[in-house]
Motif scaffolding. Sequence first.
Motif, short mmCIF file in Angstrom:
data_model
loop_
_atom_site.label_atom_id
_atom_site.label_comp_id
_atom_site.label_asym_id
_atom_site.label_seq_id
_atom_site.Cartn_x
_atom_site.Cartn_y
_atom_site.Cartn_z
N THR B 66 0.82 -1.02 -0.01
CA THR B 66 -0.07 0.05 0.02
C THR B 66 0.87 1.26 -0.04
O THR B 66 1.74 1.33 1.01
CB THR B 66 -0.73 -0.16 1.06
OG1 THR B 66 -1.76 -1.44 1.23
CG2 THR B 66 -1.96 1.15 1.19
N ALA B 67 0.78 2.10 -1.18
CA ALA B 67 1.40 3.33 -1.22
C ALA B 67 3.01 3.15 -1.37
O ALA B 67 3.55 4.00 -1.52
CB ALA B 67 1.16 4.42 0.18
N GLY B 68 3.18 1.80 -1.61
CA GLY B 68 4.65 1.66 -1.95
C GLY B 68 4.96 1.49 -3.35
O GLY B 68 4.23 1.63 -4.44
N PRO B 69 6.40 1.43 -4.03
CA PRO B 69 6.42 1.42 -5.40
C PRO B 69 6.03 0.29 -6.11
O PRO B 69 5.87 -0.92 -5.50
CB PRO B 69 8.19 1.60 -5.47
CG PRO B 69 8.56 0.92 -4.01
CD PRO B 69 7.43 1.27 -3.15
N SER B 70 5.45 0.43 -7.50
CA SER B 70 4.89 -0.73 -8.13
C SER B 70 5.81 -1.88 -8.18
O SER B 70 6.99 -1.75 -8.46
CB SER B 70 4.54 0.03 -9.48
OG SER B 70 3.46 0.87 -9.42
N TYR B 71 5.18 -3.01 -8.07
CA TYR B 71 6.06 -4.26 -8.18
C TYR B 71 7.02 -4.60 -7.24
O TYR B 71 7.85 -5.60 -7.46
CB TYR B 71 6.61 -4.28 -9.44
CG TYR B 71 5.33 -4.37 -10.57
CD1 TYR B 71 4.66 -5.42 -10.72
CD2 TYR B 71 5.23 -3.50 -11.54
CE1 TYR B 71 3.51 -5.46 -11.62
CE2 TYR B 71 3.91 -3.24 -12.33
CZ TYR B 71 3.04 -4.57 -12.50
OH TYR B 71 2.30 -4.52 -13.33
N ALA B 72 7.43 -3.35 -6.07
CA ALA B 72 8.59 -3.87 -5.31
C ALA B 72 8.27 -5.04 -4.24
O ALA B 72 8.85 -5.37 -3.39
CB ALA B 72 9.03 -2.81 -4.94
N GLY B 73 6.83 -5.48 -4.14
CA GLY B 73 6.53 -6.46 -3.19
C GLY B 73 6.15 -5.70 -1.80
O GLY B 73 6.21 -4.62 -1.82
N GLY B 74 6.12 -6.81 -0.73
CA GLY B 74 6.06 -6.01 0.52
C GLY B 74 4.57 -6.25 1.02
O GLY B 74 4.18 -5.88 2.25
N ARG B 75 3.43 -6.63 0.13
CA ARG B 75 2.16 -6.48 0.69
C ARG B 75 1.99 -7.74 1.63
O ARG B 75 2.37 -8.70 1.30
CB ARG B 75 1.10 -6.75 -0.44
CG ARG B 75 -0.32 -6.75 0.13
CD ARG B 75 -1.17 -6.55 -1.18
NE ARG B 75 -1.38 -5.12 -1.75
CZ ARG B 75 -1.85 -4.21 -1.05
NH1 ARG B 75 -2.64 -4.18 -0.02
NH2 ARG B 75 -1.86 -2.88 -1.94
N ALA B 76 1.28 -7.34 2.55
CA ALA B 76 1.08 -8.45 3.68
C ALA B 76 -0.21 -9.40 3.41
O ALA B 76 -1.26 -8.95 2.98
CB ALA B 76 1.14 -7.95 5.22
N PHE B 77 0.17 -10.64 3.52
CA PHE B 77 -0.94 -11.78 3.53
C PHE B 77 -1.11 -12.60 4.65
O PHE B 77 -0.21 -13.19 4.93
CB PHE B 77 -1.01 -12.50 2.00
CG PHE B 77 -1.05 -11.65 0.87
CD1 PHE B 77 -2.35 -11.49 0.04
CD2 PHE B 77 0.13 -11.26 0.32
CE1 PHE B 77 -2.27 -10.78 -0.95
CE2 PHE B 77 -0.13 -10.46 -0.76
CZ PHE B 77 -1.07 -10.16 -1.44
N SER B 78 -2.50 -12.35 5.04
CA SER B 78 -2.48 -13.49 6.44
C SER B 78 -3.06 -14.68 5.95
O SER B 78 -4.07 -14.67 5.21
CB SER B 78 -3.68 -12.59 7.47
OG SER B 78 -4.93 -12.75 6.94
N THR B 79 -2.53 -15.65 6.18
CA THR B 79 -2.97 -17.14 5.78
C THR B 79 -3.40 -17.79 6.94
O THR B 79 -2.58 -17.45 8.03
CB THR B 79 -1.79 -17.81 4.84
OG1 THR B 79 -0.63 -18.20 5.80
CG2 THR B 79 -1.17 -16.99 3.95
N PRO B 80 -3.77 -19.08 6.76
CA PRO B 80 -3.98 -19.88 8.16
C PRO B 80 -2.70 -20.39 8.93
O PRO B 80 -2.75 -20.56 9.97
CB PRO B 80 -4.59 -21.22 7.36
CG PRO B 80 -5.26 -20.81 6.23
CD PRO B 80 -4.43 -19.83 5.57
#
Lengths: 590, 444
Positions: B66-80
């Motif tokens: 969120t609000a980071g540079p495009s395609y540079a990753g780092g988005r959090a995903f909560s999984t089981p």
Amino acid sequence: MATNKPVDVVIVGFGWTGAIMAIELAQAGLNVLALERGEDATTVPNWAYPKVVDEISQSARNGLLQNLSKSTVTIRHHKDDRALPYRQIGSFKPGTGVGGAGIHWSGVHSRVMPQELRLRSHITERYGARFIPEGMTLQDWGVTYEELEPHFDRFEQVCGTSGKAGNLQGRALEGGNPFEAPRSHEFPLPPLTDPPTSALFAKATRELGYHPYPLPAANASRPYTNPYGCQLGPCNFCGFCSDYGCINYSKASPQTTILPVLYRMPNFALRTQAHVLKVNTDSAGKVATGVTYVDAQGHEVEQPATMVVLAAFHLHNVRLMLSSGIGQPYDPGTGQGKVGRNFCYQLLNSVNLFFDKNVYINQFMGAGGVGQAIEDFYGDNFDHGKLGFIGGGVIWGRQTGNGPVRGIPLPSGSPAWGSGWKAAVKKNFLHTGRIESQLSNMAYRGCYLDLDPTYRDAYGTPLLRMTLNWQDNDLRMSEFFGEKLSQIGKAMGATSQSGRVLKRGDNWDTRAYQSTHINGGTAMGADPKTSVVNKYLQSWDVSNLFVLGANVFAHGIGYNPTGLVGALAYWSAANIRATYLKSPGPLVRG
Amino acid sequence: MSRPARNRWLIAGLGLIAAATVVVSAVVYHVPDPAISPALTHRTPDATRGEYIAVLGDCAFCHTETAGPSYAGGRAFSTPLGTIYSSNITPDRDTGIGAYTLADFVRVMRLGVKPDGTRLYPAMPYTAYAKVADEDLQDLFAYVQSDIAPLPVASRATHIPWPLSIRWPLALWNAAFHDDSRFVTDGSKDSQWNRGAYLVQGLAHCGTCHTPRGIFFEEKDLRGRSNLYLSGSGLDATSPINLRGNSGDGLGRWSTADIATLLKSGRSEHSAVTGTMADAVRHSTQYMTDQDVTSIAIYVKSLSPAPEHGRASFVASDSTMSTIMAGSERSPGGRIYLDSCAACHRLSGSGENSTFPTLAGNPSVLSSDPSSLIGVILEGGRVPSTAAAPSGLAMPGFGWRYSDADIAALATFTRSSWGNNAPPVTAAKVAGIRDQLRSGRPDH
């Protein structure tokens, strides 16, 4: 001082006119930056139901209005009086923040009467030049209704205005206003349903031989998608319009009608908490080079721009012209100069009607713009010859909604507190209506704006000083309307009436709310000696500076000003796009 | 047991373990061949086309913080299992995928295996991307390598506790559940249906959210072989709807045009999208060509109803409206509805066309799992601003105003009014969603 990267256009203030100019110029491909002194805001979360429908935070504590402890105006009645600061919101309500007054307005969306734009010529032709009293500085506006019509139409389409045409391309239509000037299209939405006050008003005025019509309202009567693609939802008559942001996407505002599209454009940027101190000019004072503003951290920043647009609220636009030294300031002694000249207001008479317990008015519901109105006494729709005054206004039966904190009107003689007051409230609340007349205010030599010699704001800039009082011509007009209101109130079946009608001898009382429709001070016109901007709202003195807003009115009209303010902004933008951008320079030779 | 006999058992046991270890090791340490058509070497990749492939695959959203540079990753995903972060897919040689060959890229896209053999969690939808054609992956790779600016942003470590953080069992998961077959054209259907099926099963990876999952978190159907495919699921604190032809909680009453309109604008006369689907519309579907969204709509519209057992039904009825107008709607949920919801959604529950979503017959309201409905009541929601419909209309949350029991009553009222017929919602379910949403917030 820091200097930002230059932009094509810097817009000062981001309410209706700023948003209109921003989208029009951004669509023309220019790099546009808007500077707004207040905060950003949007329907959710800022006006989320039910927190925003809070009479204490919004009506009593003026949640959407300018913080007067940081900057205000000083006021006096006469040039020999000492002006004092306006320390509490009373007579008028300057907004602040993204959306500006477009957030807290009611939504009444009128145009202008063609004769008003050439009032001096019209009065002279019909009654002779001597009919204009000494000291009344009437002047034509330099623009015609026909020129503005497409832009009135455009602004109504943008707002999704609810109403009924009375004059469609010269053809009279049943159900509309018979005094209406020709319009090119029907209103985008049908009128809102009449609440009880409006229904009673329409019946009574019709029986009296007048011509009621549904007041045009920028409160959507149906779901609506405007020409930009922005959506409005239908009004639910919650009764929280004036003083409030709309919970329901129903009231037209920059946020509901323009900003969703503007914010998607890569060549537009908004900077909030940017308080503009002055317009900068070149050494000859002929070309604007940008603006200087104070940012959120209190630092002064210079913003260079190829073009400057003043789109702040009336007061701030006029003060920026004065404090930037653009155009000759008006001198009431000699009548020379123009910046600050023809400062005007409006006169509002308000009468509460109390009905029998079988007549339910239900003031707990309403909408800002919903109502029925008559224009039998607007402008010069009636013969002024024997009456001996100039001007007129609209009389309406609106139902805007009311609640305990905003004040519950009671019949004269009711106890002001205690159990007697409670009993009177209980007896009357559901059975109280209100009718009003909103009247023109002519321009006078002694009513003007200048910079206060004593008081300064938090930024060190002199406050704007208002010199204004009611004049005999206007008060005689007001008395005439007082009689009409009383007649209509009786015909509506009210058992008693109480309220406020301005009469000869009354002074402007700045403590009591009147209307926010202050205007004039940077009048538009055809003569550069008496007007600050030409018919395209371009400064006569600095041709890359455009000044929008009600401050360009040449006198105070009887209508609510937003429709005209919006149309003038579209008109100015259209001419900038069609002519100015191709060949920058004066659009009218002075 | 005699000593020799015991030894024999011991030897046999060790032998079995050794054999199993060999087999498992073969599975675990095998870096699989991505199986690219040899013809591809003669094809010139088209990076412009690849940019559109990236839109179809919605790569940018997951791979951008969120609000980071495009395609540079780092988005959090909560999984089981815990929180994982998307990786940097810019062509930076050290932290991104700048050192990848086309074969490396295709391997990770189809098999979830990085060049060093590290297994990805199937949060990266390689299970769907396996269906994508060689040419599309080649163009996508060309786009990523040539048109995206390389950014040195190191990937963030996952927050998964040991022993779940051990990745080699993912190889076994793949062996058990991953179907590495390409999309197969159905000759009995026209080209538009096939294009839609190809996009839905592959790049658009609709099943990642909309297909129910088994106990090992595997999608129960990856290519539309059964009527469980896209039949609705539960993910995080939401309940992605049933996209099949059921007339209650599915898209049975929607036209192809309604589905296409929703994908282009984020709203239709039947519903509006918020949350994760709003992100999908915001970053991907609104930019798809009209032909592609129509193809998707045609394919989705062709899906037979999912098993009806336990699902909601909808048959429009004015009895709720009559009760309200008679002044006799006195249920706790009904009263809350009148106080806080009816101003926009109206007494009729039918909202206002494409502005205020209808609740009557809305699949998100009727979903077997009411999580999304509860989430929207608690925290509100915002429709995405799109080129086709720029207004990001939003509903405020009411979680601060009402207790779990109140919200359960309200949800139950909306699920059983105006012809909606879905099971009631319990306060415990609301409490669970409230907790999940609270713990999912970044400030938690």
